[in-house]
Design an enzyme around this catalytic site. Structure first.
Site, PDB file in Angstrom:
ATOM      1  CG  ASP A 184      11.894 -18.024   4.041  1.00  0.00           C
ATOM      2  OD1 ASP A 184      10.807 -18.322   3.496  1.00  0.00           O
ATOM      3  OD2 ASP A 184      12.998 -18.279   3.548  1.00  0.00           O
ATOM      4  CG  ASP A 208       8.606 -21.647   1.385  1.00  0.00           C
ATOM      5  OD1 ASP A 208       9.665 -21.791   0.759  1.00  0.00           O
ATOM      6  OD2 ASP A 208       7.887 -22.593   1.738  1.00  0.00           O
ATOM      7  CD  GLU A 235       9.875 -20.697  -3.514  1.00  0.00           C
ATOM      8  OE1 GLU A 235      10.919 -21.319  -3.639  1.00  0.00           O
ATOM      9  OE2 GLU A 235       8.943 -21.104  -2.814  1.00  0.00           O
ATOM     10  CG  HIS A 291      17.262 -22.033   0.676  1.00  0.00           C
ATOM     11  ND1 HIS A 291      16.673 -20.916   0.110  1.00  0.00           N
ATOM     12  CD2 HIS A 291      16.250 -22.862   1.006  1.00  0.00           C
ATOM     13  CE1 HIS A 291      15.367 -21.072   0.123  1.00  0.00           C
ATOM     14  NE2 HIS A 291      15.081 -22.235   0.652  1.00  0.00           N
TER      15      HIS A 291
HETATM   16  O1  TEU Z   1      10.613 -24.234  -2.105  1.00  0.00           O
HETATM   17  C1  TEU Z   1       9.438 -24.299  -2.870  1.00  0.00           C
HETATM   18  C2  TEU Z   1       9.466 -25.188  -3.995  1.00  0.00           C
HETATM   19  O2  TEU Z   1       8.591 -25.111  -4.824  1.00  0.00           O
HETATM   20  C3  TEU Z   1      10.511 -26.277  -4.057  1.00  0.00           C
HETATM   21  O3  TEU Z   1       9.979 -27.354  -4.741  1.00  0.00           O
HETATM   22  C4  TEU Z   1      11.672 -25.849  -4.796  1.00  0.00           C
HETATM   23  O4  TEU Z   1      11.289 -25.616  -6.120  1.00  0.00           O
HETATM   24  C5  TEU Z   1      12.676 -26.953  -4.737  1.00  0.00           C
HETATM   25  O5  TEU Z   1      13.148 -27.017  -3.430  1.00  0.00           O
HETATM   26  C6  TEU Z   1      13.832 -26.702  -5.640  1.00  0.00           C
HETATM   27  O6  TEU Z   1      14.749 -27.697  -5.494  1.00  0.00           O
HETATM   28  C7  TEU Z   1      10.453 -23.720  -0.830  1.00  0.00           C
HETATM   29  C8  TEU Z   1      11.777 -23.543  -0.118  1.00  0.00           C
HETATM   30  O7  TEU Z   1      12.561 -22.626  -0.815  1.00  0.00           O
HETATM   31  C9  TEU Z   1      12.427 -24.879   0.061  1.00  0.00           C
HETATM   32  O8  TEU Z   1      13.678 -24.762   0.669  1.00  0.00           O
HETATM   33  C10 TEU Z   1      11.518 -25.718   0.909  1.00  0.00           C
HETATM   34  O9  TEU Z   1      12.064 -27.001   1.023  1.00  0.00           O
HETATM   35  C11 TEU Z   1      10.126 -25.788   0.318  1.00  0.00           C
HETATM   36  O10 TEU Z   1       9.612 -24.517  -0.037  1.00  0.00           O
HETATM   37  C12 TEU Z   1       9.168 -26.352   1.323  1.00  0.00           C
HETATM   38  O11 TEU Z   1       8.910 -25.386   2.304  1.00  0.00           O
END
Ligand code: TEU
Ligand code: CA
Length: 591
Positions: free
Chosen positions: A135, A237, A291, A365
């Site tokens: 990640d 991410d 993402e 997750h």
């Molecule tokens: O998520 C990116 C993100 O845009 C988040 O707002 C996501 O849409 C949201 O968690 C959905 O409920 C990433 C990771 O996948 C997440 O676990 C992290 O908390 C976040 O970045 C911050 O690094």
């Protein structure tokens, strides 16, 4: 709904309608068939299993999963038949957002183990022909990263410009919103520098300043460090957020308050990704998945091969469906509209057929358990609906991403109290509802369906204490249903969701139509059944999925009596289009 929204919705539906008409409703139509497989790649053919290390397996009794735990379970992971794993962040971190707040990119989180454990784990995967995706979290780091510890000391500190600041003397900073902040405010004041720093996520996650070439160089160096160790790819991410206009102009009205979409469209986003490709990625044989927030046109930019950026994109439109507008993840009491879901997948997959490459996932997750959210977790339908969803993920186009524990049909834990939760996201959103005098009971009910911790409870290995996850006190409660739902029990039952998962993977691996075949939705307006074909060299597979807890009829125009059943989740597959509750069947069509 605002006027512009209604208009946009209208034009979108006109577009969709015409797209659906050209796609056709009848499988028997003579379709132009793909006669060759374009551009084979291992990552297109891969099934990627996601491991949330914190919840996978604890070996030292501190209640937190660790790398040794993953090492212990390598043979189990191999037995699934998957090709690659994506491991959530394992770098040094104070863990306020479970590893998404990194304090040292080139060291392993103490609770997870050591760099030596990492090397053993990586070799263990490679010895089993499993590739490893790390990640990459580079929109922000932790406020305990040495860069930030320095930066916050003074304005002339060499690290000050590693972050985004708004000087107090300029007045109040322009409005920016935060995902994980009780006040939803993305600016945090810092006394020593008399300025505010920017944090799109928690205030402990300061955003890195990509405008600064030194920051980019540090990030590329760090990427090389991991790639030189032999990792096979990165899941990137919040990548769409990395570019910001340092003048911080007001958000254009056209965004209609959708600030996350505004964040995902920074002016230099793709310059940075192209630079990253030139400087790092192009020099290694690796795969990348972004993402990527945004609509088709925007997401396509990440993966259009002519642009030389990334390989695959994760998009959100499908997994965002079924929530009420303008509220944080509150489930629509009417449930998910299946016709809308089909339209979303048609639209995206049509785009990816022309250019780039997509993904299919229902969980990760950040999502609840698929069986609760998209199927039915009652004792009557849990297993059958979980198998139906597994069939979906593994027969759709794009690289399949499958979240650990879903192979058991694990379900949401549905916490009653906010205190049971660990996740910063649900806690800060709870605080916002409370602040506004909102209905907290209703909020907590909604979170039983959608909160992220539902997908983060420990893996259920067996029916001993703590599901065999840990000898200590697990960092998040184990789902009490572990006595029935666990690996050991599932291994003994040839019809378990686990063994069904293995069968669908085998089928996907043995039939290229499921990877490279052209995708078309059939019986489009059926509100209960998701039906589609995958076609290669004029040969078709038909997939029928009943998304409802009742008998449903499908009407594909295919004489099912003349087909061969490749796999189904009931002992006897439907031969007349009448599907049992949550029935899933994969048919081979007569030529
Ligand atoms: O998520 C990116 C993100 O845009 C988040 O707002 C996501 O849409 C949201 O968690 C959905 O409920 C990433 C990771 O996948 C997440 O676990 C992290 O908390 C976040 O970045 C911050 O690094
Ligand atoms: Ca541990």
């Amino acid at each position: 709904m605002s006027k512009t929204r209604i208009l946009t919705a209208f034009f979108l539906s006109v577009l969709l309608l015409s797209a659906c008409q050209t796609a056709g409703n009848n499988v028997n139509r003579t379709a132009p068939s793909a006669n060759e497989i374009p551009d084979r790649k291992w990552w297109k053919e891969a099934v990627i299993y996601q491991i949330y290390p914190r919840s996978f397996k604890d070996t030292n009794g501190d209640g937190v999963g660790d790398l040794k735990g993953i090492i212990e379970k390598l043979d189990y992971i191999k037995s699934l038949g998957i090709d690659a794993v994506w491991i959530n962040p394992i770098y040094a971190s104070p863990n306020k957002d479970n590893g998404y707040d990194i304090s040292d990119y080139e060291n392993i989180m103490q609770e997870f183990g050591t760099m030596q454990d990492f090397d053993v784990m990586l070799k263990g995967f490679h010895d089993r022909q499993i590739k490893v995706f790390m990640d990459l979290v580079v929109n922000h780091c932790s406020d305990e990263h040495r860069w930030f510890l320095e930066a916050k000391k003074s304005r002339d500190n060499p690290y000050y410009n590693y972050f985004h600041w708004w000087a107090k003397e300029k007045g109040e900073p322009p409005k920016r919103w935060s995902h994980f902040d009780e006040k939803a405010d993305a600016w945090q004041f810092n006394e020593a520098t008399n300025s505010y720093y920017l944090h799109y996520f928690g205030d402990f996650q300061p955003d890195l300043n990509w405008e600064n070439p030194k920051v980019r160089e540090e990030i590329y160096k760090m990427m090389r460090f991991w790639l030189d160790k032999g990792v096979d790819g990165f899941r990137m991410d919040a990548l769409a957020y990395i570019s910001k206009d340092p003048n911080f102009p007001p958000m254009p009205e056209s965004y209609n308050g959708r600030w996350s979409m505004f964040y995902a469209d920074g002016p230099k986003l793709h310059d940075y990704i192209q630079e990253m490709n030139r400087e790092v990625l192009s020099k290694y044989d690796v795969a990348t998945v972004a993402e990527a927030a945004g609509d088709v046109e925007r997401v396509m930019k990440f993966v259009d091969p002519t642009r030389k950026e990334l390989n695959m994109a994760y998009y959100f439109e499908a997994t965002d469906l079924g929530y009420l507008p303008n509220e944080f993840k509150m489930p629509d009491p009417n449930g998910v509209n299946l016709v809308d879901l089909k339209k979303i997948y048609s639209k995206w997959n049509k785009a990816f057929e022309e250019r780039g490459w997509g993904t299919t996932y229902l969980a990760n997750h950040d999502q609840p358990r698929i069986t609760t959210r998209w199927g039915n977790d009652s004792p009557e339908f849990r297993e059958i609906s979980s198998k139906m969803l597994t069939t979906f993920i593994l027969t759709m186009p794009g690289t399949a991403f499958y979240y650990f524990g879903d192979e058991l049909g694990m379900t949401n834990i549905k916490f009653d109290k906010i205190e049971d939760y660990n996740d910063i996201e649900v806690k800060t959103n709870y605080a916002q509802v409370r602040e506004k005098g909102g209905d907290l009971v209703r909020f907590l009910e909604g979170m039983k369906i959608s909160a992220r911790d539902n997908g983060r409870t420990p893996m259920q290995w067996n029916s001993t204490a703590n599901a065999g996850f840990s000898n200590g006190n697990p960092w998040l409660k184990v789902n009490p249903n572990f006595d029935k739902i666990n690996v050991e029990t599932a291994e003994k039952d040839e019809n378990s969701p686990l063994n069904y998962f293995r069968k669908v993977i085998k089928l996907r691996k043995s039939d290229e139509r499921l990877v490279y075949g052209k995708f078309a939705v059939v019986d489009d307006n059926n509100p209960d059944v998701f039906a589609y074909t995958r076609e290669l060299n004029g040969k078709k597979i038909l997939v029928l999925l009943n998304f409802k807890a009742k008998e449903s009829n499908s009407n594909t125009g295919v004489d099912l009596g003349k087909t061969k059943v490749l796999l189904g989740n009931y002992p006897e597959a439907s031969k007349d289009g009448k599907l049992k509750p949550f029935e899933a069947v994969i048919y081979q069509l007569e030529e």
